[in-house]
Write a protein that holds these residues in place. Structure first.
Motif, PDB file in Angstrom:
ATOM      1  N   ALA A   1       0.836  -1.203   0.000  1.00  0.00           N
ATOM      2  CA  ALA A   1       0.000   0.000   0.000  1.00  0.00           C
ATOM      3  C   ALA A   1       0.875   1.259   0.000  1.00  0.00           C
ATOM      4  CB  ALA A   1      -0.927  -0.009   1.218  1.00  0.00           C
ATOM      5  N   MET A   2       1.955   1.229   0.791  1.00  0.00           N
ATOM      6  CA  MET A   2       2.842   2.390   0.848  1.00  0.00           C
ATOM      7  C   MET A   2       3.514   2.626  -0.502  1.00  0.00           C
ATOM      8  SD  MET A   2       4.513   1.927   4.637  1.00  0.00           S
ATOM      9  CE  MET A   2       5.570   3.364   4.573  1.00  0.00           C
ATOM     10  N   ARG A   3       3.858   1.527  -1.153  1.00  0.00           N
ATOM     11  CA  ARG A   3       4.491   1.635  -2.462  1.00  0.00           C
ATOM     12  C   ARG A   3       3.551   2.309  -3.456  1.00  0.00           C
ATOM     13  NH1 ARG A   3       6.355  -3.832  -5.463  1.00  0.00           N
ATOM     14  NH2 ARG A   3       6.811  -2.933  -7.489  1.00  0.00           N
ATOM     15  N   GLN A   4       2.276   1.920  -3.404  1.00  0.00           N
ATOM     16  CA  GLN A   4       1.297   2.544  -4.310  1.00  0.00           C
ATOM     17  C   GLN A   4       1.149   4.031  -4.000  1.00  0.00           C
ATOM     18  OE1 GLN A   4      -2.201   0.220  -3.615  1.00  0.00           O
ATOM     19  NE2 GLN A   4      -1.429  -1.546  -4.739  1.00  0.00           N
ATOM     20  N   MET A   5       1.111   4.367  -2.712  1.00  0.00           N
ATOM     21  CA  MET A   5       0.869   5.758  -2.334  1.00  0.00           C
ATOM     22  C   MET A   5       2.085   6.642  -2.575  1.00  0.00           C
ATOM     23  SD  MET A   5      -2.187   5.778  -1.850  1.00  0.00           S
ATOM     24  CE  MET A   5      -2.188   7.537  -1.635  1.00  0.00           C
ATOM     25  N   LEU A   6       3.273   6.035  -2.589  1.00  0.00           N
ATOM     26  CA  LEU A   6       4.457   6.830  -2.870  1.00  0.00           C
ATOM     27  C   LEU A   6       4.388   7.402  -4.295  1.00  0.00           C
ATOM     28  CD1 LEU A   6       7.081   7.723  -1.525  1.00  0.00           C
ATOM     29  CD2 LEU A   6       8.234   5.845  -2.678  1.00  0.00           C
ATOM     30  N   ALA A   7       3.866   6.609  -5.204  1.00  0.00           N
ATOM     31  CA  ALA A   7       3.690   7.084  -6.582  1.00  0.00           C
ATOM     32  C   ALA A   7       2.747   8.292  -6.592  1.00  0.00           C
ATOM     33  CB  ALA A   7       3.129   5.958  -7.453  1.00  0.00           C
ATOM     34  N   MET A   8       1.699   8.213  -5.786  1.00  0.00           N
ATOM     35  CA  MET A   8       0.750   9.321  -5.662  1.00  0.00           C
ATOM     36  C   MET A   8       1.443  10.554  -5.103  1.00  0.00           C
ATOM     37  SD  MET A   8      -2.843   9.007  -5.724  1.00  0.00           S
ATOM     38  CE  MET A   8      -4.176   9.109  -4.553  1.00  0.00           C
ATOM     39  N   ALA A   9       2.344  10.369  -4.134  1.00  0.00           N
ATOM     40  CA  ALA A   9       3.039  11.504  -3.519  1.00  0.00           C
ATOM     41  C   ALA A   9       3.843  12.270  -4.563  1.00  0.00           C
ATOM     42  CB  ALA A   9       3.953  11.007  -2.395  1.00  0.00           C
ATOM     43  N   TRP A  10       4.466  11.546  -5.495  1.00  0.00           N
ATOM     44  CA  TRP A  10       5.222  12.211  -6.573  1.00  0.00           C
ATOM     45  C   TRP A  10       4.308  13.084  -7.409  1.00  0.00           C
ATOM     46  CZ3 TRP A  10      10.133  13.134  -7.050  1.00  0.00           C
ATOM     47  CH2 TRP A  10      11.032  12.321  -6.360  1.00  0.00           C
ATOM     48  N   THR A  11       3.083  12.595  -7.676  1.00  0.00           N
ATOM     49  CA  THR A  11       2.135  13.386  -8.459  1.00  0.00           C
ATOM     50  C   THR A  11       1.842  14.715  -7.764  1.00  0.00           C
ATOM     51  OG1 THR A  11       1.146  11.304  -9.094  1.00  0.00           O
ATOM     52  CG2 THR A  11      -0.121  13.278  -9.568  1.00  0.00           C
ATOM     53  N   TYR A  12       1.557  14.636  -6.463  1.00  0.00           N
ATOM     54  CA  TYR A  12       1.212  15.866  -5.748  1.00  0.00           C
ATOM     55  C   TYR A  12       2.421  16.784  -5.606  1.00  0.00           C
ATOM     56  CZ  TYR A  12      -3.321  13.922  -4.786  1.00  0.00           C
ATOM     57  OH  TYR A  12      -4.565  13.411  -4.933  1.00  0.00           O
ATOM     58  N   LEU A  13       3.599  16.200  -5.514  1.00  0.00           N
ATOM     59  CA  LEU A  13       4.798  17.021  -5.415  1.00  0.00           C
ATOM     60  C   LEU A  13       4.919  17.933  -6.632  1.00  0.00           C
ATOM     61  CD1 LEU A  13       7.730  17.487  -4.091  1.00  0.00           C
ATOM     62  CD2 LEU A  13       8.428  16.212  -6.113  1.00  0.00           C
ATOM     63  N   VAL A  14       4.747  17.338  -7.810  1.00  0.00           N
ATOM     64  CA  VAL A  14       4.910  18.129  -9.029  1.00  0.00           C
ATOM     65  C   VAL A  14       3.852  19.221  -9.084  1.00  0.00           C
ATOM     66  CG1 VAL A  14       4.909  18.030 -11.524  1.00  0.00           C
ATOM     67  CG2 VAL A  14       5.995  16.209 -10.220  1.00  0.00           C
ATOM     68  N   ILE A  15       2.627  18.897  -8.687  1.00  0.00           N
ATOM     69  CA  ILE A  15       1.573  19.917  -8.660  1.00  0.00           C
ATOM     70  C   ILE A  15       1.989  21.055  -7.728  1.00  0.00           C
ATOM     71  CG2 ILE A  15      -0.807  20.379  -7.954  1.00  0.00           C
ATOM     72  CD1 ILE A  15      -1.455  17.503  -8.860  1.00  0.00           C
ATOM     73  N   ALA A  16       2.440  20.707  -6.540  1.00  0.00           N
ATOM     74  CA  ALA A  16       2.818  21.729  -5.557  1.00  0.00           C
ATOM     75  C   ALA A  16       3.945  22.598  -6.102  1.00  0.00           C
ATOM     76  CB  ALA A  16       3.230  21.070  -4.250  1.00  0.00           C
ATOM     77  N   GLU A  17       4.932  21.985  -6.738  1.00  0.00           N
ATOM     78  CA  GLU A  17       6.091  22.745  -7.188  1.00  0.00           C
ATOM     79  C   GLU A  17       5.781  23.588  -8.426  1.00  0.00           C
ATOM     80  OE1 GLU A  17       9.777  20.033  -5.490  1.00  0.00           O
ATOM     81  OE2 GLU A  17       9.277  19.939  -7.617  1.00  0.00           O
ATOM     82  N   ILE A  18       4.832  23.137  -9.217  1.00  0.00           N
ATOM     83  CA  ILE A  18       4.474  23.914 -10.402  1.00  0.00           C
ATOM     84  C   ILE A  18       3.633  25.122 -10.010  1.00  0.00           C
ATOM     85  CG2 ILE A  18       2.946  23.845 -12.423  1.00  0.00           C
ATOM     86  CD1 ILE A  18       4.123  21.136 -13.108  1.00  0.00           C
ATOM     87  N   VAL A  19       2.716  24.897  -9.037  1.00  0.00           N
ATOM     88  CA  VAL A  19       1.809  25.973  -8.658  1.00  0.00           C
ATOM     89  C   VAL A  19       2.519  27.034  -7.832  1.00  0.00           C
ATOM     90  CG1 VAL A  19      -0.273  26.529  -7.351  1.00  0.00           C
ATOM     91  CG2 VAL A  19      -0.205  24.514  -8.808  1.00  0.00           C
ATOM     92  N   ALA A  20       3.281  26.639  -6.847  1.00  0.00           N
ATOM     93  CA  ALA A  20       3.798  27.630  -5.910  1.00  0.00           C
ATOM     94  C   ALA A  20       5.146  27.220  -5.347  1.00  0.00           C
ATOM     95  CB  ALA A  20       2.806  27.825  -4.764  1.00  0.00           C
ATOM     96  N   SER A  21       6.210  27.389  -6.155  1.00  0.00           N
ATOM     97  CA  SER A  21       7.518  27.072  -5.610  1.00  0.00           C
ATOM     98  C   SER A  21       8.600  27.714  -6.464  1.00  0.00           C
ATOM     99  CB  SER A  21       7.724  25.554  -5.563  1.00  0.00           C
ATOM    100  OG  SER A  21       8.969  25.270  -4.960  1.00  0.00           O
ATOM    101  N   THR A  22       9.709  28.009  -5.856  1.00  0.00           N
ATOM    102  CA  THR A  22      10.855  28.508  -6.619  1.00  0.00           C
ATOM    103  C   THR A  22      11.975  27.481  -6.635  1.00  0.00           C
ATOM    104  OG1 THR A  22      11.630  29.570  -4.615  1.00  0.00           O
ATOM    105  CG2 THR A  22      10.390  30.935  -6.163  1.00  0.00           C
ATOM    106  N   THR A  23      11.772  26.387  -5.907  1.00  0.00           N
ATOM    107  CA  THR A  23      12.783  25.336  -5.868  1.00  0.00           C
ATOM    108  C   THR A  23      12.136  24.001  -6.201  1.00  0.00           C
ATOM    109  OG1 THR A  23      12.360  25.136  -3.515  1.00  0.00           O
ATOM    110  CG2 THR A  23      14.286  26.435  -4.161  1.00  0.00           C
TER     111      THR A  23
END
Lengths: 281, 262
Positions: free
Chosen positions: A208-230
């Protein structure tokens, strides 16, 4: 009659052995064929990419050639400090994922073990699951400003509710006979939970953690595209401003490679931690 | 036969259905399991034999009636009533040795005694070569042996078995049945075994309690007295004894009657 004979001929060579056909229903293929097929599909992909850029079928500004993408990936890493962006992204994923897991795994196991705990949290958790995490971005930015906190919070929200549900379901799948065996051997609740339910469900928790880690990468990119300088996503948004499509594609390449790498690490960890599952017969 | 070990008096069990109505699975069952005896619960499917066994184990509460183990009422599952299930219950994350030690460990038995007893019972079920193997490396019959050794090593007063060999192939089942007769003889273990297999019942039982279905109740208590009070750990031998065929025929007739009642 003649139809029967011709069908026989289709299946038999002169020696009477059956001809090997490419498509066989559920017949496993050899390791060699597997590797060749896997390499082949990627070779076709890069060949089409290479050809279409060099033959001028596509706008070179929008679709840079593959060697150009690899070139700028090298340049990004060697000369422009891209490694620190990658490091920041990895740290965000791991940090938020660990925080979510620390809450979700124990809670999910408790909910799957004790129906009274499930009755309290399940109505709450299942409601949150239907709220898309990115819809919280505006309010998270207002609450936490522009530092690391809103990014970690987005990943946390995006992962935790699904992980709780997956872990709970895995725990409910621990066979009743295992628990009843423990009870008839004299186990109390604590021993049943820690010495039977927990070790029985751990391999599935890892999945289950392995599946959710893939999901975490998706949200990371969203977060960094919307509001991040790094981070990797921020680098890609910067590149967009200067029309550097080769750098955007290099970013995508890195995210894909990292996702794959973490997946392989988890799979390896699974094999290390649960060696007894390898011998299934 | 000797003193009563476990007694059921006027036991009934109702299960509530989804629509709120109740269905009676077991109706007014009274029975006695004697000390050092093997008691077989036999009957067609739906006769509530597994439910009766689960109530003995304390995994289900009766809707009415009393269950006593010696002088104490049975309340909930406990170490004194160990159970072996039809489904494999080996703990896959523990070696055979650790599986067999599990019950003793959680009950605070010291390391040395644990080791001794585990080795004794692993040898008894013939798994000494596999003592450090994981259950996932074993066949179905071997896994059931692990479950039996684990339960016996925990020192229960009564061993409860719910169709323990139902998932095994015919040859393995036969070996397991002979093993159980040997264990009953050597360890003086009192057992209650649920089965729907007539041969198994005759082979293992000191006493057969035949149950009828819908709701489950005691139809007849049969002592296979052709065995002359002995337990015979050899299946080829027992089928040739005078009286075997007559008993099998009688049980078949009982089963048939139950089937026609449906």
């Amino acid at each position: 009659m003649s139809e029967v004979n011709s069908r026989k001929a289709e299946n038999q060579s002169l020696t009477g052995k059956r001809n090997k056909r490419f498509l066989e229903v559920r017949k496993p293929v050899s390791r060699r064929q597997k590797i060749l097929s896997g390499v082949g599909i990627w070779a076709v992909f890069f060949a089409v990419w290479y050809l279409s850029t060099h033959a001028g079928w596509v706008n070179k500004l929008l679709v840079p050639a593959p060697e150009q993408v690899f070139g700028s990936l090298y340049e990004l890493i060697a000369e422009r400090g891209f490694m620190s962006d990658i490091g920041i992204s990895i740290a965000r994923v791991i940090g938020a994922f660990l925080m979510a897991s620390v809450v979700a795994v124990p809670l999910g196991i408790l909910m799957g073990t004790f129906p009274a705990i499930e009755a309290i949290f399940a109505p709450f958790v299942s409601a949150w699951r239907y709220l898309p995490a990115p819809s919280f971005i505006p309010i998270l930015l207002m609450w936490f400003g522009t530092g690391e906190a809103p990014k970690l919070a987005l990943l946390f929200i995006g992962v935790i509710f699904f992980l709780i549900t997956l872990v709970m379901d895995a725990t409910k799948n621990v066979r009743a006979e295992l628990i009843e065996t423990a009870l008839t051997l004299g186990a109390n609740r604590r021993i049943t939970l820690f010495n039977v339910v927990l070790p029985a469900v751990l391999p599935d928790v890892m999945v289950a953690m392995r599946q959710m880690l893939a999901m975490a990468w998706t949200y990371l990119v969203i977060a960094e595209i919307v509001a991040s300088t790094t981070g990797i996503g921020a680098m890609m948004m910067r590149a967009r401003r200067f029309l550097n499509t080769d750098e955007i594609l290099a970013g995508i390449l890195v995210i894909g490679a990292l996702g794959l790498l973490f997946d392989l690490l988890f799979a390896q960890l699974h094999r290390w931690l649960f060696p007894y599952l390898r011998e299934k017969r | 036969m000797s003193d009563a070990l476990l007694t059921m008096k006027g036991i009934s069990k109702d299960f509530e259905l989804a629509d709120g109505s109740a269905i009676r699975a077991v109706n007014d069952v009274s029975l006695t399991v004697e000390e050092n005896s093997v008691c077989v619960l036999l009957g067609p499917s739906g006769c509530g034999k597994s439910t009766i066994l689960r109530m003995m184990a304390g995994l289900e509460d009766p809707s009415a009636g009393d269950i006593m183990l010696k002088q104490h009422p049975v309340m909930g599952p406990a170490r004194e009533r160990g159970m072996v299930f039809q489904a494999y219950t080996s703990f896959d994350w523990l070696s055979v040795r650790k599986n067999v030690e599990f019950g003793m460990k959680i009950n605070g038995v010291g390391a040395r005694e644990r080791k001794e007893k585990a080795e004794h019972f692993i040898k008894l079920v013939g798994l000494e070569k596999f003592i450090d193997a994981y259950p996932t490396q074993l066949s179905g019959g071997m896994r059931q042996r692990v479950a039996i050794a684990r339960t016996l090593a925990n020192g229960p007063e009564l061993l409860l078995m719910d169709e323990p060999f139902g998932a095994l192939d015919a040859e393995t089942r036969w070996h397991m049945q002979e093993l159980m007769v040997q264990i009953a003889n050597e360890e003086n273990t009192s057992m209650v075994i649920v089965t729907h297999d007539l041969e198994e019942a005759i082979f293992l039982a000191d006493k057969i309690i035949f149950l009828s279905a819908h709701p489950g109740r005691v139809k007849e208590v049969i002592i296979p007295d052709f065995k002359d009070g002995k337990r015979i750990a050899d299946k080829e031998h027992i089928v040739q004894l005078p009286g075997y065929a007559a008993l099998e025929h009688k049980l078949m007739r009982l089963m048939r009657e139950e089937g026609e009642r449906e």
